[in-house]
Structures are given as structure tokens and as C-alpha cells.
Design a protein around this motif. Sequence first.
Motif, short mmCIF file in Angstrom:
data_model
loop_
_atom_site.label_atom_id
_atom_site.label_comp_id
_atom_site.label_asym_id
_atom_site.label_seq_id
_atom_site.Cartn_x
_atom_site.Cartn_y
_atom_site.Cartn_z
N PRO A 44 61.25 -1.87 53.61
CA PRO A 44 61.49 -1.29 54.93
C PRO A 44 60.87 0.09 55.11
CG PRO A 44 63.49 -2.32 54.11
CD PRO A 44 62.51 -2.35 53.00
N MET A 45 60.90 0.92 54.06
CA MET A 45 60.25 2.23 54.16
C MET A 45 58.74 2.07 54.36
SD MET A 45 61.73 5.27 51.76
CE MET A 45 62.14 4.33 50.31
N ALA A 46 58.16 1.12 53.63
CA ALA A 46 56.72 0.87 53.78
C ALA A 46 56.41 0.38 55.19
CB ALA A 46 56.27 -0.16 52.74
N THR A 47 57.27 -0.48 55.73
CA THR A 47 57.07 -0.98 57.09
C THR A 47 57.13 0.16 58.09
OG1 THR A 47 57.91 -3.20 56.60
CG2 THR A 47 58.03 -2.47 58.89
N ALA A 48 58.05 1.10 57.91
CA ALA A 48 58.15 2.26 58.81
C ALA A 48 56.85 3.06 58.79
CB ALA A 48 59.33 3.13 58.41
N CYS A 49 56.29 3.26 57.61
CA CYS A 49 55.03 4.01 57.51
C CYS A 49 53.87 3.26 58.17
CB CYS A 49 54.69 4.30 56.05
SG CYS A 49 55.78 5.50 55.25
N VAL A 50 53.84 1.93 57.98
CA VAL A 50 52.78 1.14 58.60
C VAL A 50 52.90 1.18 60.12
CG1 VAL A 50 51.84 -1.18 58.88
CG2 VAL A 50 52.45 -0.37 56.61
N LEU A 51 54.12 1.06 60.62
CA LEU A 51 54.33 1.15 62.07
C LEU A 51 53.80 2.48 62.60
CD1 LEU A 51 57.95 -0.30 62.30
CD2 LEU A 51 55.90 -1.32 63.33
N TYR A 52 54.11 3.55 61.88
CA TYR A 52 53.65 4.88 62.27
C TYR A 52 52.12 4.95 62.28
CZ TYR A 52 52.71 9.88 62.07
OH TYR A 52 52.21 11.13 62.31
N HIS A 53 51.50 4.53 61.18
CA HIS A 53 50.04 4.62 61.08
C HIS A 53 49.35 3.74 62.12
CE1 HIS A 53 49.78 7.21 57.62
NE2 HIS A 53 50.52 6.39 56.88
N LYS A 54 49.87 2.54 62.33
CA LYS A 54 49.25 1.64 63.31
C LYS A 54 49.38 2.20 64.72
CE LYS A 54 48.94 -2.92 61.23
NZ LYS A 54 47.54 -3.07 61.62
N PHE A 55 50.51 2.81 65.01
CA PHE A 55 50.69 3.41 66.34
C PHE A 55 49.63 4.48 66.59
CE2 PHE A 55 52.44 6.66 69.16
CZ PHE A 55 52.83 5.89 70.24
N SER A 72 61.65 6.55 65.38
CA SER A 72 61.69 5.22 66.00
C SER A 72 61.13 4.16 65.06
CB SER A 72 60.89 5.24 67.31
OG SER A 72 61.45 6.16 68.22
N ALA A 73 60.10 4.53 64.27
CA ALA A 73 59.53 3.60 63.30
C ALA A 73 60.55 3.23 62.23
CB ALA A 73 58.28 4.20 62.66
N ILE A 74 61.34 4.21 61.79
CA ILE A 74 62.41 3.94 60.82
C ILE A 74 63.42 2.98 61.41
CG2 ILE A 74 64.38 5.00 59.63
CD1 ILE A 74 62.64 7.55 59.33
N TYR A 75 63.83 3.24 62.65
CA TYR A 75 64.81 2.40 63.33
C TYR A 75 64.28 0.97 63.49
CZ TYR A 75 68.04 0.93 67.05
OH TYR A 75 68.97 0.26 67.79
N LEU A 76 63.03 0.84 63.94
CA LEU A 76 62.43 -0.47 64.14
C LEU A 76 62.21 -1.20 62.82
CD1 LEU A 76 61.15 -2.62 65.93
CD2 LEU A 76 59.04 -1.25 65.98
N ALA A 77 61.79 -0.47 61.79
CA ALA A 77 61.57 -1.09 60.47
C ALA A 77 62.85 -1.69 59.92
CB ALA A 77 61.01 -0.07 59.50
N GLY A 78 63.98 -1.01 60.16
CA GLY A 78 65.25 -1.56 59.72
C GLY A 78 65.53 -2.91 60.35
N LYS A 79 65.17 -3.06 61.61
CA LYS A 79 65.36 -4.35 62.29
C LYS A 79 64.40 -5.41 61.74
CE LYS A 79 66.81 -2.42 66.77
NZ LYS A 79 66.48 -2.36 68.22
N VAL A 80 63.13 -5.02 61.62
CA VAL A 80 62.10 -5.96 61.17
C VAL A 80 62.43 -6.50 59.78
CG1 VAL A 80 59.68 -6.19 60.51
CG2 VAL A 80 60.29 -4.93 62.59
N GLU A 81 62.87 -5.62 58.88
CA GLU A 81 63.12 -6.00 57.49
C GLU A 81 64.59 -6.33 57.22
OE1 GLU A 81 60.72 -6.63 55.72
OE2 GLU A 81 59.07 -5.54 56.70
N GLU A 82 65.37 -6.48 58.30
CA GLU A 82 66.77 -6.90 58.19
C GLU A 82 67.60 -5.96 57.31
OE1 GLU A 82 66.90 -10.99 57.07
OE2 GLU A 82 65.92 -11.69 58.91
N GLN A 83 67.37 -4.68 57.49
CA GLN A 83 68.23 -3.66 56.89
C GLN A 83 68.67 -2.74 58.02
OE1 GLN A 83 66.56 -1.16 53.80
NE2 GLN A 83 68.54 -0.24 53.32
N HIS A 84 69.67 -3.18 58.71
CA HIS A 84 70.09 -2.48 59.93
C HIS A 84 70.52 -1.05 59.64
CE1 HIS A 84 71.58 -1.84 63.95
NE2 HIS A 84 72.75 -1.48 63.47
#
Length: 242
Positions: A44-55, A72-84
Motif C-alpha cells: 500500500p505504501m508503494a501504491t501511494a508513491c506510484v499514485l503520487y508520481h503518476k499524478f 490523498s494518495a495515501i487515502y486512495l492507496a488504502g482503498k486500492v490495496e484493501e487496507q482501509h
Amino acid sequence: MQASTSGADNEARESITEDESKKHFRVCRFIVETGVKLGMRSVPMATACVLYHKFFQSASLQVYEPYLVAMSAIYLAGKVEEQHLRTRDIINVCHRYFHPESDPLELDGKFWELRDSIVQCELLILRQLNFQVCFEHPHKYLLHYLLSVRSLLNRHAWSRTPIAETALAVLKDSYHGSMCVRHKPQHLAVTCLYLSLQTYGMQLPRGELEWWQVFCSDITKDEIETIMNELLQLYDMEAKCT
């Protein structure tokens, strides 16, 4: 005179690029440190960073507040990776990051305004990325490669050398830069392992192919060295950003 002006413009562009790189590095460090405090798992942390970089591949730092995008990337990553993750927890941890001595925010107008900003920015990220927010990370490849390497090495050599820990740490650090959105996950995983083995002077048995060719047939030595140089530049960036 014209040539001189052009040279000055080029230097200005390079300076801006370096400044932006430093800013992105600091914000991704913020994502990682905040993620640790929130108890986020590695993916999930990696997903948050990727969301940030892609944005910010298509958005400007001059237009969007990077730390709000990061929250917002942290919040969204939690949803994407099912760690609310609760928005209140994210807000309080981020607030403490910038104001270490302060108390948690009261549930007043300022809190709800920030919460609404995070939710609105989440929708902006989703639209900017065309709702493509599921990513393949290098973690699973690196774990597979590490298991294979462990079987090739002497048991004592493996146990006394932190190859796995170093490779995983390098992979985690790589998300401070944009390598995660510019290189294949397999290539990044191989390079993190390659760098770890080089660090401790470990040699793997060689057959007809190099070990990294066995793991990843479409990567070249030049590509490994290119990614490795980018990783080392990140560590130089860390020294500049302290």
C-alpha cells in the motif's frame, strides 16, 4: 548574445528540474514516514508513491499542492490495496508530521475543510489517472528472486550477509523517485538484488547465462547499470534534502 541567453535558459530549466526532484523526494519521504506511522504495509505504501508520481507526470507542482496530493494518495492507496485508513487518522498523523509538538486537530471547521480537500483531491487523482489505479509492484518478483538466490548460496554465507534486507530496503527507497513508473517491476527487482549482491561482494554460480538473465530474460547489463545509477542518485538526493 542569443547563444548566451539560450545557455542561461537551459541552466534555469535544469535548476527547476533539480528543485522539482528535491520536492518530489521530500514528499515521497513524507508518504513513507507517514505510512509507517499509520501501520501501512509495504505494498500500500508503494501504491501511494506510484499514485503520487503518476499524478505529477501530467500535473504541475505550481498548480497542485504536493503534500495534499500525497495525503490523498495515501487515502486512495488504502482503498486500492484493501487496507482501509480513516481520514481522521491520516489527517492527525500528517498534522503531527508538520507540527510535532501540537495536539491532534479538533473536529472543527479546519479539520472538515482539510478532510473535504483530501476527498476532492482523491477524485482528481482518479480522473487524472483515468481510474487506472491498480499496479504491479516489484515486491513479488524480488521475493521470488531472493528465494532462488538463497538456494544457490552457501547457507552460512546467506545467514551472515543481509542480502535480502538490503535489497528490500533499496526497493523501498526507490519509491522516493519516479523509477517505479518508468521501469518494469521485474527490472527494478533484479537491479535491487544486483546492487545488494554487489554491496557485499557476493558472487553467484555462473552457467550459460548470467543469474539476472535467468531471472529476467529481457533485461540487459546496460539497463541494470542505468537503473542502479538512478538508485545511487537517489541516495545523493537524500544527502541534499536533509
